[in-house]
Design a protein around this motif. Sequence first.
Motif, PDB file in Angstrom:
ATOM      1  N   GLY A  16       0.796  -1.214   0.000  1.00 33.06           N
ATOM      2  CA  GLY A  16       0.000   0.000   0.000  1.00 33.06           C
ATOM      3  C   GLY A  16       0.832   1.269   0.000  1.00 33.06           C
ATOM      4  N   LEU A  17       2.058   1.185   0.521  1.00 30.61           N
ATOM      5  CA  LEU A  17       2.939   2.351   0.499  1.00 30.61           C
ATOM      6  C   LEU A  17       3.268   2.768  -0.929  1.00 30.61           C
ATOM      7  CD1 LEU A  17       5.393   1.464   3.404  1.00 30.61           C
ATOM      8  CD2 LEU A  17       3.516   3.092   3.441  1.00 30.61           C
ATOM      9  N   ARG A  18       3.410   1.792  -1.822  1.00 33.27           N
ATOM     10  CA  ARG A  18       3.697   2.127  -3.223  1.00 33.27           C
ATOM     11  C   ARG A  18       2.495   2.814  -3.866  1.00 33.27           C
ATOM     12  NH1 ARG A  18       6.304   3.425  -5.810  1.00 33.27           N
ATOM     13  NH2 ARG A  18       6.597   2.133  -7.661  1.00 33.27           N
ATOM     14  N   TRP A  19       1.288   2.392  -3.486  1.00 35.64           N
ATOM     15  CA  TRP A  19       0.087   3.075  -3.976  1.00 35.64           C
ATOM     16  C   TRP A  19       0.113   4.545  -3.536  1.00 35.64           C
ATOM     17  CZ3 TRP A  19      -5.210   0.600  -4.802  1.00 35.64           C
ATOM     18  CH2 TRP A  19      -5.085  -0.687  -5.321  1.00 35.64           C
ATOM     19  N   ILE A  20       0.379   4.763  -2.251  1.00 33.66           N
ATOM     20  CA  ILE A  20       0.369   6.125  -1.721  1.00 33.66           C
ATOM     21  C   ILE A  20       1.439   6.970  -2.404  1.00 33.66           C
ATOM     22  CG2 ILE A  20       0.685   7.528   0.345  1.00 33.66           C
ATOM     23  CD1 ILE A  20      -0.346   5.063   1.953  1.00 33.66           C
ATOM     24  N   GLU A  21       2.649   6.406  -2.564  1.00 32.26           N
ATOM     25  CA  GLU A  21       3.729   7.131  -3.234  1.00 32.26           C
ATOM     26  C   GLU A  21       3.326   7.519  -4.652  1.00 32.26           C
ATOM     27  OE1 GLU A  21       6.967   4.460  -3.107  1.00 32.26           O
ATOM     28  OE2 GLU A  21       7.344   4.694  -0.966  1.00 32.26           O
ATOM     29  N   THR A  22       2.733   6.579  -5.373  1.00 26.22           N
ATOM     30  CA  THR A  22       2.344   6.856  -6.761  1.00 26.22           C
ATOM     31  C   THR A  22       1.245   7.905  -6.824  1.00 26.22           C
ATOM     32  OG1 THR A  22       2.913   4.558  -7.311  1.00 26.22           O
ATOM     33  CG2 THR A  22       1.630   5.779  -8.923  1.00 26.22           C
ATOM     34  N   LEU A  23       0.260   7.796  -5.950  1.00 27.12           N
ATOM     35  CA  LEU A  23      -0.813   8.789  -5.920  1.00 27.12           C
ATOM     36  C   LEU A  23      -0.282  10.164  -5.531  1.00 27.12           C
ATOM     37  CD1 LEU A  23      -3.664   6.711  -4.238  1.00 27.12           C
ATOM     38  CD2 LEU A  23      -3.628   7.541  -6.607  1.00 27.12           C
ATOM     39  N   SER A  24       0.746  10.203  -4.666  1.00 29.53           N
ATOM     40  CA  SER A  24       1.269  11.486  -4.207  1.00 29.53           C
ATOM     41  C   SER A  24       1.892  12.298  -5.336  1.00 29.53           C
ATOM     42  CB  SER A  24       2.300  11.268  -3.092  1.00 29.53           C
ATOM     43  OG  SER A  24       3.522  10.758  -3.613  1.00 29.53           O
ATOM     44  N   ARG A  25       2.300  11.624  -6.415  1.00 27.89           N
ATOM     45  CA  ARG A  25       2.853  12.340  -7.566  1.00 27.89           C
ATOM     46  C   ARG A  25       1.766  12.944  -8.440  1.00 27.89           C
ATOM     47  NH1 ARG A  25       6.471   7.787  -7.381  1.00 27.89           N
ATOM     48  NH2 ARG A  25       5.350   6.706  -9.058  1.00 27.89           N
ATOM     49  N   ARG A  26       0.529  12.549  -8.189  1.00 28.28           N
ATOM     50  CA  ARG A  26      -0.579  13.002  -9.024  1.00 28.28           C
ATOM     51  C   ARG A  26      -1.473  14.029  -8.324  1.00 28.28           C
ATOM     52  NH1 ARG A  26      -2.015   9.019 -13.268  1.00 28.28           N
ATOM     53  NH2 ARG A  26      -0.409   7.413 -13.354  1.00 28.28           N
ATOM     54  N   TYR A  27      -1.318  14.150  -7.000  1.00 31.40           N
ATOM     55  CA  TYR A  27      -2.195  15.050  -6.253  1.00 31.40           C
ATOM     56  C   TYR A  27      -1.363  16.001  -5.387  1.00 31.40           C
ATOM     57  CZ  TYR A  27      -5.954  12.058  -7.835  1.00 31.40           C
ATOM     58  OH  TYR A  27      -6.831  11.358  -8.617  1.00 31.40           O
ATOM     59  N   GLU A  28      -1.936  17.166  -5.108  1.00 27.04           N
ATOM     60  CA  GLU A  28      -1.231  18.191  -4.339  1.00 27.04           C
ATOM     61  C   GLU A  28      -0.884  17.706  -2.936  1.00 27.04           C
ATOM     62  OE1 GLU A  28      -2.133  22.676  -2.569  1.00 27.04           O
ATOM     63  OE2 GLU A  28      -3.282  21.919  -4.287  1.00 27.04           O
ATOM     64  N   HIS A  29      -1.829  17.058  -2.291  1.00 30.08           N
ATOM     65  CA  HIS A  29      -1.553  16.505  -0.964  1.00 30.08           C
ATOM     66  C   HIS A  29      -2.505  15.349  -0.684  1.00 30.08           C
ATOM     67  CE1 HIS A  29      -5.162  18.492   0.639  1.00 30.08           C
ATOM     68  NE2 HIS A  29      -4.737  19.612   0.071  1.00 30.08           N
ATOM     69  N   ILE A  30      -2.058  14.445   0.196  1.00 25.07           N
ATOM     70  CA  ILE A  30      -2.856  13.283   0.586  1.00 25.07           C
ATOM     71  C   ILE A  30      -2.788  13.146   2.105  1.00 25.07           C
ATOM     72  CG2 ILE A  30      -3.123  10.773   0.453  1.00 25.07           C
ATOM     73  CD1 ILE A  30      -1.838  10.857  -2.300  1.00 25.07           C
ATOM     74  N   ASP A  31      -3.940  12.988   2.721  1.00 25.39           N
ATOM     75  CA  ASP A  31      -4.013  12.637   4.130  1.00 25.39           C
ATOM     76  C   ASP A  31      -4.513  11.204   4.226  1.00 25.39           C
ATOM     77  OD1 ASP A  31      -3.595  15.042   6.121  1.00 25.39           O
ATOM     78  OD2 ASP A  31      -4.579  15.866   4.335  1.00 25.39           O
ATOM     79  N   VAL A  32      -3.724  10.354   4.867  1.00 29.14           N
ATOM     80  CA  VAL A  32      -4.083   8.947   5.024  1.00 29.14           C
ATOM     81  C   VAL A  32      -4.535   8.721   6.461  1.00 29.14           C
ATOM     82  CG1 VAL A  32      -3.333   6.552   4.815  1.00 29.14           C
ATOM     83  CG2 VAL A  32      -2.338   8.314   3.315  1.00 29.14           C
ATOM     84  N   VAL A  33      -5.783   8.294   6.625  1.00 29.83           N
ATOM     85  CA  VAL A  33      -6.298   7.916   7.941  1.00 29.83           C
ATOM     86  C   VAL A  33      -6.320   6.388   7.969  1.00 29.83           C
ATOM     87  CG1 VAL A  33      -8.181   8.094   9.596  1.00 29.83           C
ATOM     88  CG2 VAL A  33      -7.709   9.988   8.016  1.00 29.83           C
TER      89      VAL A  33
END
Length: 352
Positions: A16-33
């Motif tokens: 799941g960390l790779r998902w978050i890393e990849t999404l972080s390149r596409r969006y301004e910011h991500i908050d993961v709960v």
Amino acid sequence: MFNLAVDQEHVTLAFGLRWIETLSRRYEHIDVVTMTAGAYQLPANVRVWSVGREHGYSELRRALRFYGIVWHIMRERRIDVVFTHMIPIFAVLFWPVARLTGLRNVLWYAHGATPRTLRIAHRLVDRVVSPTPESFRLPSSKVTFIGHGVEGERFRAVARQPGPALRIITVGRTAPSKGLDVLIEALARWRHDGEWRLTVVGGGTSDSEAAYADDLRRLALGTPVAHRIVFTGRKSSEEVAAVLAGADVFVNLSETGSLDKAIVEAMASGCPVISSNDAFGSIARAGGFAQYVIARTPEAVRAALSELAEMSPAARQALADRQSEIAHRSHTLDGLMGRLCGVLDAEAKRGA
């Protein structure tokens, strides 16, 4: 984003960390709960908030923390869309907030089971995404099937060099649902003229699965082929890729219903797959290699292994190439993230 765990050491959820890393390149910011947080390293535009299961907090305390965290985030910054990954209960908890704010929620679910919490969450979310029809079995007009997400650069097809022994591999949790006992029983009575080796990669995620792994080792030791069976325990994604690159055939006897990511990783690596998995069956029938969809019985395993062992190198390579092409076309991480972001962006616009 809501998920089950942010932990690079987690046996099944570290990817799941790779998902978050990849999404972080596409969006301004991500908050993961997340339900539980462990060790992790993520980009600077990602923040992780845990409801505290790693601290032993009660369900009530975790629910209260969930709402406290969500309202804190929303007071602090703008959120455009919500993505819930494999944790339907968080989608249920978020529904009142979604009603008040107009935020759209997209649920990812990938399992053959359809528990009550999932059925409730399905009614409350705006969209559902899943790898395959076998991975989401509720009738739904909300669902879009977008494939799995293996790392295509890591799991590359490589040509196998013929060796003195047929190298068989299986990768995954040591859980009863994976059918490893059936595989060992099949090999114990396999009358094959050539040499072979079985490598079992994976470990348990609970005390019961660890006990099952011990049972499997005892089962193997009680057979006349114990010297041909190796249990490696859990390996990192990089190590799994290396082991797959040196294997001749991948066996998966999962009955989870959904498409195991390990199957796709083997296909992508050019390691021919034989499996009883329902979702693999759909892929194999569409791809022209349905003969490698087998029943979960020792007899069926032996028959499929015998056929593969007797294939010419050219025929086995052709099968490997076909399976790899399908995996890289429909199930790589970059492709999956592109399709997922298309859904998320569409929902964000609807909620604007």
